[in-house]
Design a protein around this motif. Structure first.
Motif, PDB file in Angstrom:
ATOM      1  N   GLY A  41       0.800  -1.214   0.000  1.00 56.50           N
ATOM      2  CA  GLY A  41       0.000   0.000   0.000  1.00 56.50           C
ATOM      3  C   GLY A  41       0.828   1.256   0.000  1.00 56.50           C
ATOM      4  O   GLY A  41       2.062   1.228  -0.019  1.00 56.50           O
ATOM      5  N   GLU A  42       0.101   2.375  -0.021  1.00 58.02           N
ATOM      6  CA  GLU A  42       0.739   3.684   0.071  1.00 58.02           C
ATOM      7  C   GLU A  42       0.671   4.145   1.519  1.00 58.02           C
ATOM      8  O   GLU A  42      -0.388   4.071   2.143  1.00 58.02           O
ATOM      9  N   PHE A  43       1.806   4.613   2.030  1.00 52.19           N
ATOM     10  CA  PHE A  43       1.923   5.001   3.423  1.00 52.19           C
ATOM     11  C   PHE A  43       2.558   6.381   3.538  1.00 52.19           C
ATOM     12  O   PHE A  43       3.307   6.813   2.667  1.00 52.19           O
ATOM     13  N   VAL A  44       2.277   7.024   4.652  1.00 53.55           N
ATOM     14  CA  VAL A  44       2.989   8.226   5.051  1.00 53.55           C
ATOM     15  C   VAL A  44       3.968   7.801   6.132  1.00 53.55           C
ATOM     16  O   VAL A  44       3.573   7.165   7.114  1.00 53.55           O
ATOM     17  N   LEU A  45       5.235   8.097   5.934  1.00 53.85           N
ATOM     18  CA  LEU A  45       6.265   7.790   6.922  1.00 53.85           C
ATOM     19  C   LEU A  45       6.476   9.021   7.792  1.00 53.85           C
ATOM     20  O   LEU A  45       6.643  10.128   7.277  1.00 53.85           O
ATOM     21  N   GLU A  46       6.459   8.835   9.094  1.00 54.48           N
ATOM     22  CA  GLU A  46       6.687   9.920  10.056  1.00 54.48           C
ATOM     23  C   GLU A  46       7.817   9.502  10.988  1.00 54.48           C
ATOM     24  O   GLU A  46       7.780   8.422  11.568  1.00 54.48           O
ATOM     25  N   ILE A  47       8.823  10.358  11.106  1.00 55.91           N
ATOM     26  CA  ILE A  47       9.928  10.105  12.028  1.00 55.91           C
ATOM     27  C   ILE A  47      10.025  11.285  12.982  1.00 55.91           C
ATOM     28  O   ILE A  47      10.076  12.443  12.548  1.00 55.91           O
TER      29      ILE A  47
END
Length: 152
Positions: free
Chosen positions: A126-132
């Motif tokens: 899937g398409e994800f938003v990565l947050e660090i």
């Protein structure tokens, strides 16, 4: 013999001090680059929210109101399910207090473990938003990216 000892000690002190004086420190928030296992391509993440102390303790602040919308405007990064990805910092002139990594898929939040600078992506496509989220002695910095994870 005594003079030789004093000369040697003097040179030791001089070389030690020149090493300290010559060091340069980077007071800006670090850039974070992702490097997949295959190592063919690397992707730099975008800074989102910042509350950082820069040179001479001058604050560096940035605020993004809608993190998801901001992340979806970033270039898409392609990775494989279950892939191990390295988090590379362009400098480490800070003391890390915590590093939290999350993937967002719509409203679902998946926490990833960052062990020794590596994260392992989920087996889910899937398409994800990565947050660090990085918390240090210099302040806090948040980074985002847009990931497409598939089992290619």
């Amino acid at each position: 013999m005594k003079i030789l000892l004093h000369v040697c000690i003097g040179w030791f002190v001089i070389f030690t001090l020149t090493g300290c004086i010559g060091e340069e420190y980077d007071f800006t928030p670090p850039a974070i680059t992702l490097l997949g296992e295959m190592g063919y391509e690397s992707d730099e993440l975008t800074e989102a929210n910042l509350a950082w102390r820069g040179p001479e303790n001058v604050p560096i602040n940035k605020e993004v109101s809608d993190l998801t919308d901001f992340a979806k405007k970033q270039p898409q990064q392609f990775y494989v399910t279950g892939e191990k990805v390295k988090l590379l910092f362009d400098h480490t002139d800070f003391v890390e207090r915590s590093l939290q990594v999350y993937l967002w898929n719509d409203e679902q939040k998946i926490g990833l473990v960052a062990a020794n600078g590596d994260i392992t992506l989920p087996q889910e496509n899937g398409e994800f938003v990565l947050e660090i989220n990085l918390d240090t002695d210099k302040g806090k910095a948040q980074y985002v990216g847009r990931m497409n994870i598939s089992n290619k």
